[in-house]
Scaffold this motif. Structure first.
Motif, PDB file in Angstrom:
ATOM      1  N   LEU A 232       0.761  -1.201  -0.107  1.00 21.07           N
ATOM      2  CA  LEU A 232      -0.063  -0.029  -0.041  1.00 21.07           C
ATOM      3  C   LEU A 232       0.954   1.247   0.017  1.00 21.07           C
ATOM      4  O   LEU A 232       1.837   1.494   0.820  1.00 21.07           O
ATOM      5  N   VAL A 233       0.670   1.929  -1.075  1.00 24.76           N
ATOM      6  CA  VAL A 233       1.549   3.393  -1.082  1.00 24.76           C
ATOM      7  C   VAL A 233       0.600   4.613  -1.269  1.00 24.76           C
ATOM      8  O   VAL A 233      -0.391   4.456  -1.851  1.00 24.76           O
ATOM      9  N   ASN A 234       1.289   5.753  -0.696  1.00 25.27           N
ATOM     10  CA  ASN A 234       0.409   7.023  -1.166  1.00 25.27           C
ATOM     11  C   ASN A 234       0.670   7.249  -2.526  1.00 25.27           C
ATOM     12  O   ASN A 234      -0.291   7.801  -3.271  1.00 25.27           O
ATOM     13  N   GLU A 235       2.016   7.300  -3.058  1.00 19.42           N
ATOM     14  CA  GLU A 235       1.905   7.625  -4.471  1.00 19.42           C
ATOM     15  C   GLU A 235       2.487   6.450  -5.144  1.00 19.42           C
ATOM     16  O   GLU A 235       3.459   5.651  -4.556  1.00 19.42           O
ATOM     17  N   GLY A 248      -4.455   2.431  -9.046  1.00 20.77           N
ATOM     18  CA  GLY A 248      -4.581   3.471  -8.466  1.00 20.77           C
ATOM     19  C   GLY A 248      -5.055   4.737  -9.372  1.00 20.77           C
ATOM     20  O   GLY A 248      -5.597   4.325 -10.307  1.00 20.77           O
ATOM     21  N   ASN A 264     -13.046   5.871  -5.885  1.00 20.11           N
ATOM     22  CA  ASN A 264     -12.940   4.828  -4.863  1.00 20.11           C
ATOM     23  C   ASN A 264     -13.976   3.509  -5.486  1.00 20.11           C
ATOM     24  O   ASN A 264     -13.699   2.394  -5.207  1.00 20.11           O
ATOM     25  N   GLN A 289      -2.442   2.144  -4.753  1.00 20.26           N
ATOM     26  CA  GLN A 289      -2.745   3.549  -4.152  1.00 20.26           C
ATOM     27  C   GLN A 289      -3.711   3.542  -3.100  1.00 20.26           C
ATOM     28  O   GLN A 289      -4.794   2.991  -3.127  1.00 20.26           O
ATOM     29  N   LYS A 290      -3.000   4.288  -1.982  1.00 25.22           N
ATOM     30  CA  LYS A 290      -4.119   4.707  -0.977  1.00 25.22           C
ATOM     31  C   LYS A 290      -5.448   5.206  -1.572  1.00 25.22           C
ATOM     32  O   LYS A 290      -5.474   6.168  -2.350  1.00 25.22           O
ATOM     33  N   LEU A 292      -9.015   7.336  -1.813  1.00 20.44           N
ATOM     34  CA  LEU A 292      -9.314   8.751  -1.451  1.00 20.44           C
ATOM     35  C   LEU A 292     -10.253   8.727  -0.192  1.00 20.44           C
ATOM     36  O   LEU A 292     -10.715   7.766   0.195  1.00 20.44           O
ATOM     37  N   GLN A 293     -10.143  10.042   0.385  1.00 19.05           N
ATOM     38  CA  GLN A 293     -10.854  10.105   1.411  1.00 19.05           C
ATOM     39  C   GLN A 293     -12.654  10.337   1.248  1.00 19.05           C
ATOM     40  O   GLN A 293     -12.938  11.475   1.286  1.00 19.05           O
ATOM     41  N   LEU A 301      -9.327   0.171   2.154  1.00 17.63           N
ATOM     42  CA  LEU A 301      -8.234  -0.035   3.164  1.00 17.63           C
ATOM     43  C   LEU A 301      -8.296  -1.261   3.690  1.00 17.63           C
ATOM     44  O   LEU A 301      -7.147  -2.014   3.531  1.00 17.63           O
ATOM     45  N   GLN A 305      -5.240  -3.788   2.951  1.00 21.92           N
ATOM     46  CA  GLN A 305      -4.527  -4.409   4.023  1.00 21.92           C
ATOM     47  C   GLN A 305      -4.553  -5.784   4.398  1.00 21.92           C
ATOM     48  O   GLN A 305      -3.690  -6.671   4.502  1.00 21.92           O
TER      49      GLN A 305
END
Ligand code: TXA
Ligand code: MG
Length: 316
Positions: A232-235, A248, A264, A289-290, A292-293, A301, A305
Motif C-alpha cells: 500500500l503506497v501514497n504515490e 490507483g 473509490n 495506491q491509498k 481517496l478520503q 483499506l 491491508q
C-alpha cells in the motif's frame, strides 16, 4: 471432473440447486458458490471445494423478506430497519430459528437478499435458503468477473449462472443484530455512514486484537490475497517491469497489468479482478495506491491491508 452447466437461465440453475447441486452465481457484490442450506452434505461439499475451515459459517441467501422470519427470530422493530435496507450489499446476523439450516454449530445465521434481479429470480425459483460463501478458494481474492468464475469453477461445480457482473465488487457488510448496539463485523458494500443513519449506536470491529475470540469466525483467516506481494503506497512508483503491477488514481506509463481508476467505487469494482489478473501474469509485486478520503476509504483499506497480509488474527 464434474459436468458444469453454463447458463443464463435462472430456472435451469435453480433446478440444479434443488437436486443437490452447487451453483456459482453473480450478485451485486461478488460471485457466490451456493447450495441448499438445509442439506448438510451439500454444505460440506462447499467447504471442501473452497478449502474453507468448517468453523467459518456461510451466508444464507434469500429472495424476499418473508423468508427472514421463517428462518430467523427477529423482532418487529429490527425487521422494519431490515426492510429499509434490502435488497442490498448487507448480511444480517440473527438468531437462528430453522434448526435444519447448516450454521457451523452456531445459534446464529447470516441472512442476505442480494440486489441482483437475475439472482433474486433464481433464489425465488429455488424456494430454498441458499448457503453461499464468496466463490473463491479460501484466502484468495473473491471473484467479480464471469470469465474468472468459469476459469476457476468449470469442471468443479454443477452450474455457473451468467448474469450482470457485480457492480460493487467487494463483499457485503456484515452486521450482528443479536447484540445491543448492533455490531458491524465486516465493512462492505454498504457504507458505514448509511448504516449509521439507521443504527445510530452501531459499533465496528476493526481491531480484533481487542477480542480473545473473534466475534465473527471469518476474521481470523487470511483473506483476499493474490500470489504477489501487495504494497500500500501514497504515490505509485513510476518504475515498471514485467513483474510489477499497479492500481490507483495516478498510474504513469500504464503497462498491461496496471489499472487506472477514477474514484473509490471504481477501485472497489476493479480490485479483485485486478488481483486475479496479476496472479495469471505471475506478477510478484502489486502496488495499491491509498484510497481517496470518502465513505469508501475504510472498506477499501480493509481489503487492501488484508490482501497485504495485515490481518489481526492469522491462523498458524
Ligand atoms: O457479498 C457477500 O457477502 C458474498 C456474496 C456471495 O453474498 N458472500 C460472502 O461470503 O462474502 P463469505 O463466506 O466469503 O463471508 C461471510 C462472512 C464470513 O466472514 C463469516 O465468518 C461471516 O460472514 N458470518 C457468516 N455467518 C456468521 C454468523 N452466524 N456469525 C458471525 N459471522 C458470520
Ligand atoms: Mg469470502
Amino acid at each position: 471432473m464434474t459436468q458444469t452447466l453454463l447458463t443464463d437461465d435462472p430456472y435451469q440453475a435453480a433446478q440444479v440447486l434443488q437436486k443437490g447441486g452447487l451453483v456459482v452465481f453473480p450478485t451485486e457484490t461478488v460471485y457466490g458458490l451456493g447450495g441448499n442450506a438445509l442439506d448438510e452434505s451439500v454444505c460440506r461439499r462447499i467447504y471442501t471445494l473452497k478449502n474453507r475451515p468448517t468453523d467459518n459459517p456461510l451466508i444464507i441467501h434469500l429472495s424476499d423478506l418473508q423468508q427472514f422470519s421463517q428462518y430467523a427470530q427477529i423482532d418487529t422493530a429490527i425487521m422494519e430497519i431490515i426492510a429499509a435496507l434490502i435488497p442490498g450489499p448487507i448480511s444480517f446476523i440473527c438468531q437462528k430459528k430453522e434448526k435444519r439450516i447448516f450454521s457451523s454449530g452456531l445459534q446464529t445465521i447470516a441472512l442476505r437478499i442480494p440486489d441482483h434481479d437475475l439472482t433474486r429470480k433464481f433464489l425465488q425459483i429455488c424456494q430454498l435458503p441458499v448457503a453461499a460463501p464468496s466463490a473463491n478458494i479460501s484466502g484468495k481474492p473473491s471473484i467479480t468477473r464471469y470469465e474468472h468464475a468459469v476459469q476457476q469453477f468449470q469442471g468443479r461445480v454443477d452450474c455457473i449462472l451468467k448474469g450482470k457482473e457485480p457492480q460493487i465488487g467487494i463483499e457485503s457488510s456484515v452486521i450482528d443484530l443479536t447484540c445491543q448496539p448492533p455490531l458491524l463485523l465486516r465493512r462492505g458494500g454498504m457504507s458505514f455512514e448509511d448504516l449509521n443513519r439507521l443504527f445510530p449506536m452501531i459499533a465496528v470491529v476493526d481491531k480484533a486484537e481487542m477480542y480473545t475470540t473473534p466475534p465473527s469466525p471469518g476474521m481470523k483467516y487470511r483473506h483476499y490475497s493474490p500470489q504477489g506481494q501487495v504494497v500500500l503506497v501514497n504515490e505509485l512508483p513510476d518504475l515498471v517491469d514485467g513483474f510489477t503491477a499497479r492500481i490507483g488514481f495516478s498510474v504513469s506509463n500504464i503497462s498491461s497489468f496496471d489499472k487506472q481508476v477514477e474514484n473509490n467505487q471504481q477501485y472497489m469494482q476493479q480490485l479483485y479482478a485486478f488481483f486475479i489478473e496479476c496472479d495469471g501474469g505471475n506478477i510478484q509485486k502489486i502496488f495499491c495506491q491509498k484510497p481517496l478520503q470518502d465513505q469508501w476509504a475504510a472498506v477499501l483499506l480493509d481489503r487492501i491491508q488484508k490482501a497485504a497480509g495485515q490481518v489481526f488474527l492469522e491462523r498458524k
